[in-house]
Design a protein around this motif. Structure first.
Motif, PDB file in Angstrom:
ATOM      1  N   PRO A 177       8.565  -6.781  -1.712  1.00 36.69           N
ATOM      2  CA  PRO A 177       7.643  -5.860  -1.023  1.00 36.69           C
ATOM      3  C   PRO A 177       6.297  -5.709  -1.715  1.00 36.69           C
ATOM      4  O   PRO A 177       5.360  -5.166  -1.109  1.00 36.69           O
ATOM      5  N   HIS A 178       6.174  -6.173  -2.966  1.00 34.94           N
ATOM      6  CA  HIS A 178       4.909  -6.082  -3.692  1.00 34.94           C
ATOM      7  C   HIS A 178       4.119  -7.383  -3.667  1.00 34.94           C
ATOM      8  O   HIS A 178       3.100  -7.496  -4.334  1.00 34.94           O
ATOM      9  N   MET A 224      -0.577  -6.574   7.581  1.00 31.38           N
ATOM     10  CA  MET A 224      -1.241  -5.938   6.440  1.00 31.38           C
ATOM     11  C   MET A 224      -2.686  -5.559   6.749  1.00 31.38           C
ATOM     12  O   MET A 224      -3.198  -4.543   6.270  1.00 31.38           O
ATOM     13  N   THR A 225      -3.377  -6.363   7.540  1.00 34.04           N
ATOM     14  CA  THR A 225      -4.805  -6.115   7.783  1.00 34.04           C
ATOM     15  C   THR A 225      -5.058  -5.217   9.004  1.00 34.04           C
ATOM     16  O   THR A 225      -6.204  -4.914   9.319  1.00 34.04           O
ATOM     17  N   LYS A 226      -4.017  -4.788   9.668  1.00 33.71           N
ATOM     18  CA  LYS A 226      -4.142  -3.907  10.828  1.00 33.71           C
ATOM     19  C   LYS A 226      -4.551  -2.502  10.394  1.00 33.71           C
ATOM     20  O   LYS A 226      -3.976  -1.926   9.477  1.00 33.71           O
ATOM     21  N   ARG A 227      -5.548  -1.939  11.043  1.00 32.86           N
ATOM     22  CA  ARG A 227      -6.024  -0.595  10.704  1.00 32.86           C
ATOM     23  C   ARG A 227      -5.001   0.462  11.062  1.00 32.86           C
ATOM     24  O   ARG A 227      -4.390   0.430  12.139  1.00 32.86           O
ATOM     25  N   ARG A 228      -4.840   1.423  10.151  1.00 34.66           N
ATOM     26  CA  ARG A 228      -3.987   2.565  10.401  1.00 34.66           C
ATOM     27  C   ARG A 228      -4.852   3.800  10.587  1.00 34.66           C
ATOM     28  O   ARG A 228      -5.655   4.150   9.726  1.00 34.66           O
ATOM     29  N   GLY A 229      -4.672   4.459  11.688  1.00 32.91           N
ATOM     30  CA  GLY A 229      -5.543   5.571  12.044  1.00 32.91           C
ATOM     31  C   GLY A 229      -5.350   6.822  11.228  1.00 32.91           C
ATOM     32  O   GLY A 229      -6.213   7.714  11.242  1.00 32.91           O
ATOM     33  N   ASP A 230      -4.245   6.933  10.516  1.00 35.37           N
ATOM     34  CA  ASP A 230      -3.948   8.172   9.787  1.00 35.37           C
ATOM     35  C   ASP A 230      -4.196   8.056   8.288  1.00 35.37           C
ATOM     36  O   ASP A 230      -3.832   8.972   7.530  1.00 35.37           O
ATOM     37  N   LEU A 231      -4.793   6.971   7.829  1.00 36.43           N
ATOM     38  CA  LEU A 231      -4.987   6.752   6.399  1.00 36.43           C
ATOM     39  C   LEU A 231      -6.439   6.376   6.084  1.00 36.43           C
ATOM     40  O   LEU A 231      -7.163   5.871   6.947  1.00 36.43           O
ATOM     41  N   GLU A 232      -6.840   6.654   4.847  1.00 35.09           N
ATOM     42  CA  GLU A 232      -8.117   6.133   4.356  1.00 35.09           C
ATOM     43  C   GLU A 232      -7.959   4.683   3.911  1.00 35.09           C
ATOM     44  O   GLU A 232      -8.813   3.842   4.217  1.00 35.09           O
ATOM     45  N   VAL A 233      -6.865   4.439   3.210  1.00 34.80           N
ATOM     46  CA  VAL A 233      -6.602   3.112   2.633  1.00 34.80           C
ATOM     47  C   VAL A 233      -5.092   2.887   2.647  1.00 34.80           C
ATOM     48  O   VAL A 233      -4.312   3.823   2.457  1.00 34.80           O
ATOM     49  N   HIS A 234      -4.668   1.651   2.880  1.00 33.28           N
ATOM     50  CA  HIS A 234      -3.265   1.311   2.647  1.00 33.28           C
ATOM     51  C   HIS A 234      -3.175   0.035   1.821  1.00 33.28           C
ATOM     52  O   HIS A 234      -4.040  -0.829   1.880  1.00 33.28           O
ATOM     53  N   LYS A 235      -2.091  -0.057   1.022  1.00 29.01           N
ATOM     54  CA  LYS A 235      -1.923  -1.170   0.091  1.00 29.01           C
ATOM     55  C   LYS A 235      -0.623  -1.942   0.312  1.00 29.01           C
ATOM     56  O   LYS A 235      -0.382  -2.939  -0.363  1.00 29.01           O
ATOM     57  N   ILE A 236       0.218  -1.464   1.243  1.00 29.20           N
ATOM     58  CA  ILE A 236       1.506  -2.097   1.481  1.00 29.20           C
ATOM     59  C   ILE A 236       1.870  -1.936   2.950  1.00 29.20           C
ATOM     60  O   ILE A 236       1.413  -0.999   3.618  1.00 29.20           O
ATOM     61  N   THR A 237       2.668  -2.846   3.471  1.00 31.36           N
ATOM     62  CA  THR A 237       3.071  -2.777   4.870  1.00 31.36           C
ATOM     63  C   THR A 237       4.431  -3.432   5.041  1.00 31.36           C
ATOM     64  O   THR A 237       5.009  -3.964   4.087  1.00 31.36           O
ATOM     65  N   GLU A 238       4.933  -3.401   6.256  1.00 30.44           N
ATOM     66  CA  GLU A 238       6.164  -4.118   6.602  1.00 30.44           C
ATOM     67  C   GLU A 238       5.812  -5.267   7.530  1.00 30.44           C
ATOM     68  O   GLU A 238       5.012  -5.123   8.454  1.00 30.44           O
ATOM     69  N   PRO A 258       2.449 -10.835  -1.218  1.00 27.58           N
ATOM     70  CA  PRO A 258       1.941 -11.172   0.112  1.00 27.58           C
ATOM     71  C   PRO A 258       3.060 -11.738   1.003  1.00 27.58           C
ATOM     72  O   PRO A 258       3.981 -12.377   0.498  1.00 27.58           O
ATOM     73  N   PRO A 259       2.940 -11.486   2.303  1.00 24.49           N
ATOM     74  CA  PRO A 259       1.849 -10.768   2.986  1.00 24.49           C
ATOM     75  C   PRO A 259       2.104  -9.268   3.159  1.00 24.49           C
ATOM     76  O   PRO A 259       1.398  -8.615   3.923  1.00 24.49           O
ATOM     77  N   CYS A 260       3.130  -8.728   2.448  1.00 21.75           N
ATOM     78  CA  CYS A 260       3.431  -7.305   2.599  1.00 21.75           C
ATOM     79  C   CYS A 260       2.607  -6.414   1.673  1.00 21.75           C
ATOM     80  O   CYS A 260       2.524  -5.208   1.879  1.00 21.75           O
ATOM     81  N   ALA A 261       2.033  -6.987   0.648  1.00 23.38           N
ATOM     82  CA  ALA A 261       1.196  -6.236  -0.302  1.00 23.38           C
ATOM     83  C   ALA A 261       0.349  -7.239  -1.077  1.00 23.38           C
ATOM     84  O   ALA A 261       0.555  -8.460  -0.990  1.00 23.38           O
ATOM     85  N   ALA A 262      -0.623  -6.720  -1.831  1.00 23.16           N
ATOM     86  CA  ALA A 262      -1.506  -7.577  -2.650  1.00 23.16           C
ATOM     87  C   ALA A 262      -2.131  -8.682  -1.803  1.00 23.16           C
ATOM     88  O   ALA A 262      -2.225  -9.851  -2.228  1.00 23.16           O
ATOM     89  N   PHE A 263      -2.594  -8.297  -0.606  1.00 21.99           N
ATOM     90  CA  PHE A 263      -3.028  -9.317   0.359  1.00 21.99           C
ATOM     91  C   PHE A 263      -4.171  -8.801   1.227  1.00 21.99           C
ATOM     92  O   PHE A 263      -4.123  -7.690   1.748  1.00 21.99           O
ATOM     93  N   VAL A 264      -5.225  -9.615   1.375  1.00 20.39           N
ATOM     94  CA  VAL A 264      -6.259  -9.440   2.407  1.00 20.39           C
ATOM     95  C   VAL A 264      -6.598 -10.826   2.940  1.00 20.39           C
ATOM     96  O   VAL A 264      -6.340 -11.840   2.284  1.00 20.39           O
ATOM     97  N   GLU A 265      -7.179 -10.850   4.119  1.00 19.91           N
ATOM     98  CA  GLU A 265      -7.559 -12.132   4.719  1.00 19.91           C
ATOM     99  C   GLU A 265      -8.920 -12.589   4.189  1.00 19.91           C
ATOM    100  O   GLU A 265      -9.643 -11.836   3.537  1.00 19.91           O
ATOM    101  N   ILE A 266      -9.282 -13.829   4.525  1.00 20.29           N
ATOM    102  CA  ILE A 266     -10.515 -14.410   3.989  1.00 20.29           C
ATOM    103  C   ILE A 266     -11.702 -14.265   4.937  1.00 20.29           C
ATOM    104  O   ILE A 266     -12.785 -14.766   4.638  1.00 20.29           O
ATOM    105  N   MET A 267     -11.539 -13.559   6.050  1.00 15.33           N
ATOM    106  CA  MET A 267     -12.658 -13.428   6.990  1.00 15.33           C
ATOM    107  C   MET A 267     -13.697 -12.410   6.516  1.00 15.33           C
ATOM    108  O   MET A 267     -14.893 -12.576   6.769  1.00 15.33           O
TER     109      MET A 267
END
Length: 434
Positions: A310-311, A287-301, A313-322
């Motif tokens: 799919p809605h 989920m926290t991996k940068r995607r080069g073709d987007l401004e923002v992403h909110k969901i992943t596999e 964590p960790p596939c969506a509604a998720f960010v890390e604490i760093m």
């Protein structure tokens, strides 16, 4: 025998021929004149009194209409001149006149419309809607919020602030990461308040940086950023800031600009976010991996079986604490969820979704503004070697235990809440049946 007449003072003489009494008529006439004179004089005095009264009333009326706004000022007398049964104050149209308690009920029973109401005890204040503990203060004196704006020790308060930053960024730092933090701070404009939490107690060495002289420095040895956040970032303290960055010290920011980042956050409606992580470095979550073709992403596999929904964590509604970034409103919720004794924050990332709705739309990763996670094990060096384990190993073990404890507390809290709801529904149903 002859007796004195009504107006005579001398005894009358008897007539030697007729035997009748002779009165002194001259004296009687004189007395009549005296009586008429007295009545005339009283009449004139009465006219004078009437004229004087009329003049006084007329003069008072003229004075009254000439000064319609004349107000009565407060009269303050020594207490030994006042009745022993106390005083109250009549406050009508700005006046404040000391009045005995015998008039208190009258003065208190008049409202602004002149209608009667219940007596008001002006010596006591109790406002239940005030913050807890401040119920005895008049609402106009409540200052429930604060900030980190620096103020002068001189001059007038309203002239203190030449600027009022809208955003806040905090770093939990040690002196070994001084150069990296300097690079990070330069990516944040003057629209940010800078706060450094020093876990190694070394503060003065940062004075070589000009920005450090206006930063907020908080130093407590061997503590984590979530320990600091719980104690120094209460929502009422940071209420002036639209967004709060709570970052680690080991982030590379070559491809990051804070102002541009916030533009994208606002554009995509993110309440909780983080910058994307450079994919060439080690990653824990897709989920926290940068995607080069987007401004923002909110969901992943993710890996098979990791996401039951799919809605969630960790596939969506998720960010890390760093490197999380919170809106003001979301931070108010998250701060209350941080456990006072669980200092590492593990498990918090999976629970952030509880603070926004719908979480899969309002939590996301900003791809076009990204950072590198340098994975410097700074907290490990702050641990203590026990049972033959290295300091970093003890810290890691504590992190894992806290994650389990956090999950257990959340599950139990939810269970207790829904159980109490069921009991309340059952109680209401019983009452309705009866």
């Amino acid at each position: 025998m002859c007796v004195p007449g009504f107006f005579t003072l001398r005894r009358p003489e008897r007539n030697p021929v007729t035997g009748s009494c002779l009165y002194n008529h001259k004296f009687v006439e004189d007395m009549g004149i005296f009586s008429r004179s007295s009545i005339s004089r009283k009449s004139k005095d009465g006219m004078k009194i009437i004229a004087t009264a009329f003049f006084g009333v007329t003069f008072g009326f003229i004075i009254g209409i000439s000064f319609p706004s004349l107000s009565i000022t407060k009269v303050s007398l020594p207490t030994n001149f006042l009745p022993s049964n106390g005083i109250s104050y009549i406050e009508e149209k700005g006046s404040a006149i000391a009045t005995p308690d015998s008039h208190k009920s009258w003065s208190s029973s008049k409202n602004h419309d002149g209608n009667s109401s219940a007596p008001v005890d002006k010596s006591k204040i109790w406002v239940p809607s005030n913050p807890r503990g401040a119920e005895r203060l008049p609402p106009g004196m409540i200052a429930a919020e604060s900030d980190f704006y620096l103020r002068r020790l001189w001059g007038l308060p309203h002239e203190d602030l030449t600027s009022q930053p809208r955003y806040l960024v905090t770093f939990t730092v040690g002196i070994n990461q001084k150069e990296n933090i300097d690079a990070c701070v330069k990516k944040f404009s003057e629209n940010f308040t800078i706060v450094l939490f020093h876990y190694d107690g070394r503060v003065t060495e940062w004075d070589e940086f000009e920005w450090s002289k206006t930063a907020i420095h908080i130093s407590v040895r061997k503590q984590t950023k979530w320990w600091y956040a719980k104690r120094f970032l209460h929502p009422d303290i940071v209420a002036r800031y639209d967004y709060i960055f709570i970052w680690d010290e080991d982030l590379g920011v070559e491809h990051f600009n804070a102002e541009e980042y916030l533009k994208l956050v606002k554009k995509h409606g993110l309440e909780i976010s983080q910058p994307g992580l450079e994919p060439n470095k080690g990653l824990t979550w897709q989920m926290t991996k940068r995607r080069g073709d987007l401004e923002v992403h909110k969901i992943t596999e993710e890996k098979p079986g990791w996401c039951s929904d799919p809605h969630l964590p960790p596939c969506a509604a998720f960010v890390e604490i760093m490197a999380p970034v919170f809106s003001r409103d979301s931070w108010r919720c998250v701060w209350h969820m941080i456990q006072n004794d669980l200092v590492h924050g593990w498990g918090l990332d999976f629970a952030l979704r509880r603070c926004v709705e719908p979480a899969h739309e309002k939590i996301g990763v900003v791809d076009s503004q990204w950072v590198d996670h340098q994975t410097v094990p700074s907290l490990g060096s702050q641990g203590e070697a026990t049972d033959g384990k290295a300091p970093w190993q003890g810290v890691r073990d504590r992190c894992k235990k806290e994650w389990t404890m956090f999950q257990s507390r959340m599950a139990n809290a939810e269970k207790d809440y829904f159980k109490s709801l069921q009991a309340e529904v059952a109680s209401n149903s019983t009452a309705t049946t009866i």
